[in-house]
Design an enzyme around this catalytic site. Structure first.
Site, PDB file in Angstrom:
ATOM      1  N   ASN A   1      -3.957   8.831   2.105  1.00 13.90           N
ATOM      2  CA  ASN A   1      -4.432   8.282   3.380  1.00 13.90           C
ATOM      3  C   ASN A   1      -4.757   9.373   4.388  1.00 13.90           C
ATOM      4  O   ASN A   1      -5.880   9.466   4.873  1.00 13.90           O
ATOM      5  CB  ASN A   1      -3.385   7.350   3.995  1.00 13.90           C
ATOM      6  CG  ASN A   1      -3.610   5.891   3.666  1.00 13.90           C
ATOM      7  OD1 ASN A   1      -4.570   5.539   2.994  1.00 13.90           O
ATOM      8  ND2 ASN A   1      -2.713   5.041   4.131  1.00 13.90           N
TER       9      ASN A   1
ATOM     10  N   ALA B   1      -5.317   6.112  11.214  1.00 13.74           N
ATOM     11  CA  ALA B   1      -6.494   6.595  11.942  1.00 13.74           C
ATOM     12  C   ALA B   1      -7.186   5.468  12.700  1.00 13.74           C
ATOM     13  O   ALA B   1      -7.690   5.668  13.809  1.00 13.74           O
ATOM     14  CB  ALA B   1      -7.469   7.265  10.971  1.00 13.74           C
ATOM     15  N   LEU B   2      -7.218   4.286  12.109  1.00 15.68           N
ATOM     16  CA  LEU B   2      -7.856   3.138  12.760  1.00 15.68           C
ATOM     17  C   LEU B   2      -7.106   2.752  14.029  1.00 15.68           C
ATOM     18  O   LEU B   2      -7.713   2.479  15.068  1.00 15.68           O
ATOM     19  CB  LEU B   2      -7.917   1.959  11.791  1.00 15.68           C
ATOM     20  CG  LEU B   2      -8.551   0.669  12.322  1.00 15.68           C
ATOM     21  CD1 LEU B   2     -10.015   0.895  12.661  1.00 15.68           C
ATOM     22  CD2 LEU B   2      -8.409  -0.456  11.297  1.00 15.68           C
ATOM     23  N   SER B   3      -5.773   2.747  13.956  1.00 10.54           N
ATOM     24  CA  SER B   3      -4.975   2.358  15.126  1.00 10.54           C
ATOM     25  C   SER B   3      -5.101   3.373  16.255  1.00 10.54           C
ATOM     26  O   SER B   3      -4.845   3.047  17.415  1.00 10.54           O
ATOM     27  CB  SER B   3      -3.503   2.184  14.729  1.00 10.54           C
ATOM     28  OG  SER B   3      -2.922   3.427  14.379  1.00 10.54           O
TER      29      SER B   3
ATOM     30  N   ASP C   1       0.820  -1.205   0.000  1.00  9.27           N
ATOM     31  CA  ASP C   1       0.000   0.000   0.000  1.00  9.27           C
ATOM     32  C   ASP C   1       0.859   1.262   0.000  1.00  9.27           C
ATOM     33  O   ASP C   1       0.494   2.267  -0.606  1.00  9.27           O
ATOM     34  CB  ASP C   1      -0.928   0.009   1.218  1.00  9.27           C
ATOM     35  CG  ASP C   1      -2.078  -0.978   1.075  1.00  9.27           C
ATOM     36  OD1 ASP C   1      -2.322  -1.442  -0.055  1.00  9.27           O
ATOM     37  OD2 ASP C   1      -2.729  -1.283   2.091  1.00  9.27           O
TER      38      ASP C   1
END
Length: 296
Positions: free
Chosen positions: A146, A190-192, A72
């Site tokens: 991202n 952002a998820l972490s 990615d």
């Protein structure tokens, strides 16, 4: 569906697996009669390639399709370079997660044959622009597919800043920083940090505080066309950084203003026909399924 004739290849350097996949890919495309153009750094690791070479910027101007081989991170770098060219981008996964690069090396040729015959799904993914000003004068710029992240850099001190959205004051915050993420980036940093997962087709931006001093500071989801302004407090004793996709960085100073908004040009990202966002979440994030236990 669009007809692809001139196909650009771009790969992550420093990986034997990527180089082997690039060789396979180049030979397959040439054998199928396509004109292959290698990005110049990619061409350097493929001696004797006997095909045209181009800079990364020009690749988007002369190609009908660009294929990125890597993870990615490789596709993020390509996205920033190619978003203004209106060229579709396809990823071959040679990294770890592969939220964006979803062609698998083991099934590369048949999956590519489907895509090249016109059987694919296309998505538009927006990027974010970040402008840093000091005393009203521009001192830095970056963009990210991202996220744009304000963080302390090498310092361990918190950052104090004021947050504005669409010109309206939101709050004053002391934290380790702020992640401003697109839907694409909502499954990344952002998820972490505790942010929500957003479907890639959402026209929204999520702001995720990083270890805020006030526990009531929570992630906020705002309209994708919002202008976000961060004013770094002039009382700070650290020089924060603004990072774009974790790959490019701007050093800020106390009193600087960081303005973040949607980039006018979007990335055209294509996938195989069987692309399924929720399946990817199950596979990459380890979501459970009743089907795994024999359920219906």
């Amino acid at each position: 569906m669009e007809q692809f004739r001139n196909i650009g290849l771009l790969g992550r350097m420093g990986s034997v697996q990527v180089v082997e996949t690039l060789k396979r890919l180049k030979n397959y495309l040439v054998g199928e009669g396509y004109a292959v153009i290698l990005e110049e750094a990619t061409a350097a690791v493929l001696p004797g390639h006997n095909v045209q070479v181009s800079s990364k910027k020009m690749l988007g101007e002369i190609c009908d399709l660009v294929i990125v081989v890597g993870g990615d991170g490789s596709l993020l770098g390509a996205a920033r370079a190619l978003a203004g060219c209106n060229v579709p981008v396809l990823g071959v996964n040679r990294g770890r997660l592969g939220f964006l690069t979803d062609i698998t090396p083991t099934e590369m040729e048949p999956q590519l044959a489907e895509v090249l015959s016109g059987k694919y799904v296309e998505e538009s993914r927006f990027l974010l622009d970040a402008y840093v000003k000091r005393n009203g004068e521009p001192v830095g710029y970056g963009c990210g597919l991202n996220d744009i992240v304000l963080h302390p850099g090498k310092s361990t001190r918190m950052i104090g800043f004021d947050l504005y959205i669409e010109g309206q004051f939101v709050n004053s915050q002391r934290s380790d920083g702020l992640i401003v993420s697109t839907p694409t980036g909502s499954t990344a940093y952002a998820l972490s940090a505790g942010g929500p997962i957003m479907h890639p087709r959402l026209d929204a931006i999520v702001l995720v505080p990083m270890f805020p001093h006030t526990l009531s500071s929570r992630p906020i989801v705002v309209d994708g066309n919002s202008e976000i302004k961060i004013i770094i407090g002039d009382y700070n004793q650290t020089y924060p950084h603004v990072s774009c996709d974790g790959q490019t960085h701007v050093t800020c100073a106390p009193g600087d203003t960081v303005t973040i908004c949607k980039k006018p040009q979007k990335l055209r990202l294509i996938h195989p026909m069987n692309h399924n966002f929720y399946q990817i979440c199950r596979d990459k994030l380890g979501w459970s399924s009743s089907r795994d236990q024999g359920g219906q």
